[in-house]
Design a protein around this motif. Structure first.
Motif, short mmCIF file in Angstrom:
data_model
loop_
_atom_site.label_atom_id
_atom_site.label_comp_id
_atom_site.label_asym_id
_atom_site.label_seq_id
_atom_site.Cartn_x
_atom_site.Cartn_y
_atom_site.Cartn_z
N ARG A 224 0.79 -1.22 0.00
CA ARG A 224 0.00 0.00 0.00
C ARG A 224 0.83 1.28 0.00
O ARG A 224 0.37 2.32 -0.46
N GLN A 225 2.04 1.23 0.54
CA GLN A 225 2.83 2.44 0.69
C GLN A 225 3.37 2.93 -0.65
O GLN A 225 3.89 2.15 -1.45
N GLU A 233 7.12 -1.80 5.28
CA GLU A 233 5.88 -2.52 4.99
C GLU A 233 6.17 -3.91 4.45
O GLU A 233 5.63 -4.91 4.93
N VAL A 234 7.00 -4.00 3.42
CA VAL A 234 7.26 -5.31 2.82
C VAL A 234 7.98 -6.23 3.80
O VAL A 234 7.73 -7.44 3.85
N TYR A 273 5.41 4.40 11.74
CA TYR A 273 3.98 4.10 11.61
C TYR A 273 3.77 2.78 10.87
O TYR A 273 2.95 1.94 11.28
N CYS A 274 4.52 2.59 9.78
CA CYS A 274 4.36 1.37 8.98
C CYS A 274 4.74 0.13 9.77
O CYS A 274 4.08 -0.92 9.68
N MET A 275 5.79 0.21 10.58
CA MET A 275 6.20 -0.92 11.40
C MET A 275 5.08 -1.33 12.35
O MET A 275 4.75 -2.51 12.50
N TRP A 281 -1.48 -5.86 11.17
CA TRP A 281 -2.58 -5.96 10.24
C TRP A 281 -2.24 -5.20 8.97
O TRP A 281 -1.31 -4.41 8.92
N ASP A 282 -3.05 -5.43 7.92
CA ASP A 282 -2.82 -4.79 6.63
C ASP A 282 -3.50 -3.43 6.53
O ASP A 282 -3.26 -2.71 5.58
#
Length: 282
Positions: A224-225, A233-234, A273-275, A281-282
């Protein structure tokens, strides 16, 4: 095989009028529609790619934004790697002549070139690039020569040997300090440490460009990022799925912001934030 595609942009189409009271909403809708069109174009092209015979061993995705001076050297170095390969180049709205130079590369075997009229960010460019890949292994290469393309062979070796599903090239596994900026090194250590806490991994360089994956893994992940949040994210999403990670040492030639480095402190905040988000969750 050579393909050159152009992804359209909402910057010149479907703009709401100046008297539209819902101007902001209209622009958002236009952006959303063009994004969906871009996604559909990629899916159609992916189905065409999948029908092509002789899939290569390696797909190298190169996201590009204003890298006219270094991109030709990067492509030449990747082409020289001793492995069957394809190169997927996503020009993310460059304005320095990069897109014009890429148009001149029509007819070059092994290149798939996508030209986007609007800059959407590295993560968005990578998502599009992954859809075009046919190789058993997918690897990422930046276009600015901070990373030596010859190291890609070291990065993908653990996957080739069946020792891992994902391999990262680490700038910090060796003893030599390769990044002269203390702030960069500190920031990377903090972000990698936080990533390890949330994922349970023991990485030394989560933020590295050099990431390689088995194709079915990365194409099966919903990303999403759109900017540099791609890295945490990945990492979080693949760690949640229980895949095997491995790191290998690589060479690194750091460049400064005066040379075009694009990541900033806001990207660091977004990485945290992404971590926290994608580790659960996604």
């Amino acid at each position: 095989m050579n393909k050159i595609l152009t992804a359209t942009s909402a910057s010149t189409e479907n703009r709401p009028s100046a008297n539209d009271n819902a101007r902001g909403r209209g622009f958002d809708n236009s952006e959303h529609c063009m994004h969906l069109l871009e996604e559909a174009q990629s899916l159609v092209q992916q189905s065409i790619d999948d029908d092509q015979p002789g899939a290569p061993e390696l797909s190298v995705v190169i996201p590009v934004f204003n890298e006219r001076d270094t991109l030709p050297q990067v492509i030449a170095a990747v082409q020289a790697l001793p492995i069957t390969k394809e190169i997927i180049i996503i020009d993310d709205g460059s304005s320095d002549g990069t897109a014009d130079w890429l148009r001149s590369q029509r007819g070059k075997s092994g290149l798939t070139i996508v030209l986007r009229r609007r800059n959407r960010g590295k993560g968005s460019a990578l998502r599009m690039g992954f859809r075009h890949c046919r190789g058993a292994i997918i690897a990422i290469q930046d276009a600015d020569l901070e990373y030596d393309p010859r190291d890609l062979m070291k990065v993908i070796r653990p996957i080739q040997d069946g020792l891992s599903d994902i391999a990262y090239g680490s700038r910090y596994l060796g003893n030599e300090v390769q990044d002269p900026s203390f702030l960069h090194r500190l920031g990377n250590r903090v972000l990698t440490g936080l990533s390890n806490v949330t994922t349970g991994l023991r990485l030394t360089d989560m933020e590295t460009c050099y990431k390689a994956f088995r194709r079915e893994l990365i194409q099966g992940v919903t990303l999403r990022q759109c900017r540099f949040g791609f890295e945490p994210e990945v990492t979080a999403k693949l760690a949640r799925s229980g895949q095997r990670f491995m790191e290998v040492p690589i060479e690194y030639q750091s460049r400064g912001y005066d040379e075009g480095k694009k990541i900033g402190w806001r990207d660091g905040v977004n990485a945290i934030y992404c971590m926290l988000r994608y580790s659960r969750w996604d």
